[in-house]
Write an enzyme that holds these catalytic residues in place. Structure first.
Site, PDB file in Angstrom:
ATOM      1  N   SER A 147       0.820  -1.201   0.000  1.00 58.88           N
ATOM      2  CA  SER A 147       0.000   0.000   0.000  1.00 58.88           C
ATOM      3  C   SER A 147       0.858   1.256   0.000  1.00 58.88           C
ATOM      4  O   SER A 147       2.021   1.225   0.413  1.00 58.88           O
ATOM      5  CB  SER A 147      -0.906   0.019   1.240  1.00 58.88           C
ATOM      6  OG  SER A 147      -1.816  -1.053   1.219  1.00 58.88           O
TER       7      SER A 147
ATOM      8  N   CYS B  45      -3.591   9.398  26.558  1.00 56.27           N
ATOM      9  CA  CYS B  45      -2.524   9.242  27.549  1.00 56.27           C
ATOM     10  C   CYS B  45      -1.372   8.420  26.966  1.00 56.27           C
ATOM     11  O   CYS B  45      -1.033   7.341  27.457  1.00 56.27           O
ATOM     12  CB  CYS B  45      -3.095   8.590  28.807  1.00 56.27           C
ATOM     13  SG  CYS B  45      -1.998   8.717  30.217  1.00 56.27           S
TER      14      CYS B  45
ATOM     15  N   ARG C  80      -2.843   5.944  12.363  1.00 51.34           N
ATOM     16  CA  ARG C  80      -1.764   5.675  11.415  1.00 51.34           C
ATOM     17  C   ARG C  80      -0.407   6.240  11.850  1.00 51.34           C
ATOM     18  O   ARG C  80       0.609   5.544  11.715  1.00 51.34           O
ATOM     19  CB  ARG C  80      -2.138   6.196  10.019  1.00 51.34           C
ATOM     20  CG  ARG C  80      -3.351   5.481   9.410  1.00 51.34           C
ATOM     21  CD  ARG C  80      -3.597   5.895   7.968  1.00 51.34           C
ATOM     22  NE  ARG C  80      -2.494   5.506   7.123  1.00 51.34           N
ATOM     23  CZ  ARG C  80      -1.657   6.358   6.534  1.00 51.34           C
ATOM     24  NH1 ARG C  80      -1.812   7.666   6.717  1.00 51.34           N
ATOM     25  NH2 ARG C  80      -0.680   5.916   5.773  1.00 51.34           N
TER      26      ARG C  80
END
Length: 465
Positions: free
Chosen positions: A236, A389, A358
């Site tokens: 990809s 966090c 991502r």
């Protein structure tokens, strides 16, 4: 305030002449600025959208999705016709799938590729004909395969020997005949992140080329299975066509050998076509991709004296990625001094890795712009971070934003249409944002946002009315 010439900036990041400019390759074609400087998409300002739907908010430009779907279909149709064959384009639903988006791409002449039982049900709920679906996945369950055969999925892409036997049992029991492709590993190492490369040998997908002939022979021995061809996907976010050409050459060697024992009418070369996430990215034009990849197949077939098979391709990110823009509200701004006069500004927004995983998963780069107004400050090296966090909760790792960004401003991150909503989570019990389609000055919710009540509804320890 830090110097715009900052040693912390990566080499590829250029100080912009205009911090409000919207690079055309990164944003939807409809993106622009209103008279008062607010970002506009399809004729609606980011301010209006945020006031109506809240933030974070994923905005999807319908015309951008449709035009890219048409462009792929037209480019591959024309390239295939030039070489005496046909081409089918499947929208790779894993990039982002909803019933509305499935209907858009089908209306533009595409088929749909799914890879789980859930994605299959979304496509069916959208009214997509089962016969126009391709079904991927390295671990399709018996229930998923049974459902696919029962509804008449057009093609199942077989990924393992165990799956062949599962399908043999299902078709024997139901009396159905199922068309299958065999996914092979070409060994081509695509120039992309390791997590996005899917044709190298040491990974979970498909059959090595050396094992594929035996798999095809077994399929041909099963009355309920109809072997129709090979499938190969090299990865990809790939620029250029060199990897696709090399992969096609290797797969065609197997394709030619299989012709000795029977027909091999189809060849699916997958997708993985890259898009621009930053102003320095230079994706290959769709027409170039189609023309050169199909020409490579035709040349390989001519060299072997065989007919050019019917071709299929599976773009996902390249159709929906640039159509998406995520709008956030700035919560805090913090200057971090790192010595020797260098530093970075941390701009915290009200989303983060729960709506865009991502960057945390594989260091993906994004860009950002002030969306509620024009910035009037000087370019300042900034990092846009989320509210979670985790120190790795980064939305945009490196960007020059105006030094007057303040709490309450809106920021927009482009090219978030692919894999952001698909990978979204409820980390830290943060609700997933709504997804809104825009077109011709109108907006429509296509996926409802979650509330805290939705998130808590799965907790069995909370009494229900």
């Amino acid at each position: 305030m830090h110097s715009p010439v900052d040693s912390l900036a990566p080499d590829w990041l250029v100080v912009p002449d205009d911090v409000n400019e919207l690079p055309t390759a990164v944003w939807p074609a409809s993106a622009g600025r209103s008279d008062d400087g607010a970002l506009m998409i399809a004729g609606i300002t980011a301010t209006e959208l945020a006031q109506t739907y809240g933030t974070p908010l994923l905005v999807l430009d319908e015309d951008e999705v449709r035009s890219r779907a048409r462009a792929f279909r037209t480019a591959f149709d024309e390239a295939a016709a030039d070489h005496g064959t046909t081409a089918q384009v499947y929208y790779a639903g894993k990039a982002f799938l909803s019933t509305v988006v499935a209907r858009w791409v089908v209306e533009e002449g595409l088929r749909v590729d799914v890879c789980t039982g859930g994605e299959l049900e979304v496509a069916l709920a959208a009214g997509v004909a089962a016969s126009s679906l391709g079904f991927h996945g390295n671990n399709k369950s018996l229930a998923e395969l049974t459902r696919a055969v029962e509804v008449g999925v057009g093609t199942i892409i077989v990924d393992s020997a165990i799956e062949i036997e599962r399908l043999a049992a299902i078709t024997a029991r139901t009396g159905a005949t199922q068309r299958v492709l065999v996914r092979v590993i070409s060994g081509v190492h695509a120039e992309t992140h390791d997590f996005l490369a899917t044709a190298h040998e040491d990974q979970k997908f498909g059959f090595p080329l050396a094992d594929a002939e035996a798999a095809v022979a077994r399929i041909r021995d099963i009355p309920g299975l109809d072997f129709v061809g090979l499938h190969c996907h090299i990865g990809s976010q790939i620029f250029g066509v060199a990897g696709f050409r090399e992969s096609a050459e290797r797969v065609l060697e197997l394709h030619a050998a299989l012709l000795d024992e029977g027909p091999v009418p189809h060849l699916n070369l997958g997708g993985g076509f890259g898009i621009a996430y930053t102003s320095v990215d230079d994706p290959t034009p769709i027409e170039t991709l189609a023309g050169e990849i199909v020409a490579a197949v035709a040349e390989g077939c001519a060299a072997r004296g065989i007919a050019v098979p019917a071709l299929s391709f599976e773009p996902g990110r390249a159709i929906v990625g640039t159509a998406g823009v995520t709008i956030y509200e700035v919560g805090t701004v913090k200057d971090v001094e790192l010595g020797s006069g260098f530093g970075r500004t941390y701009i915290s927004v009200d989303g983060g890795m729960s709506d865009n995983a991502r960057p945390a998963l594989y260091g993906a780069q994004f860009s950002a712009r002030l969306a509620s107004r024009l910035g009037v400050g000087a370019p300042q090296l900034s990092r846009v971070v989320g509210k979670h966090c985790e120190s790795g909760d980064i939305v945009v790792d490196h960007e020059y934003l105006p030094d007057d960004v303040s709490p309450g401003d809106l920021l927009a991150v482009p090219a978030t249409g692919a894999y952001c909503a698909s990978l979204a989570s409820n980390y830290n019990h943060v609700p997933r944002p709504p997804i809104v389609a825009v077109r011709d000055g109108r907006s429509t919710v296509i996926v409802r946002g979650e509330t805290i009540a939705d998130v808590l509804s799965r907790d069995a320890g909370i009494p229900r009315p």
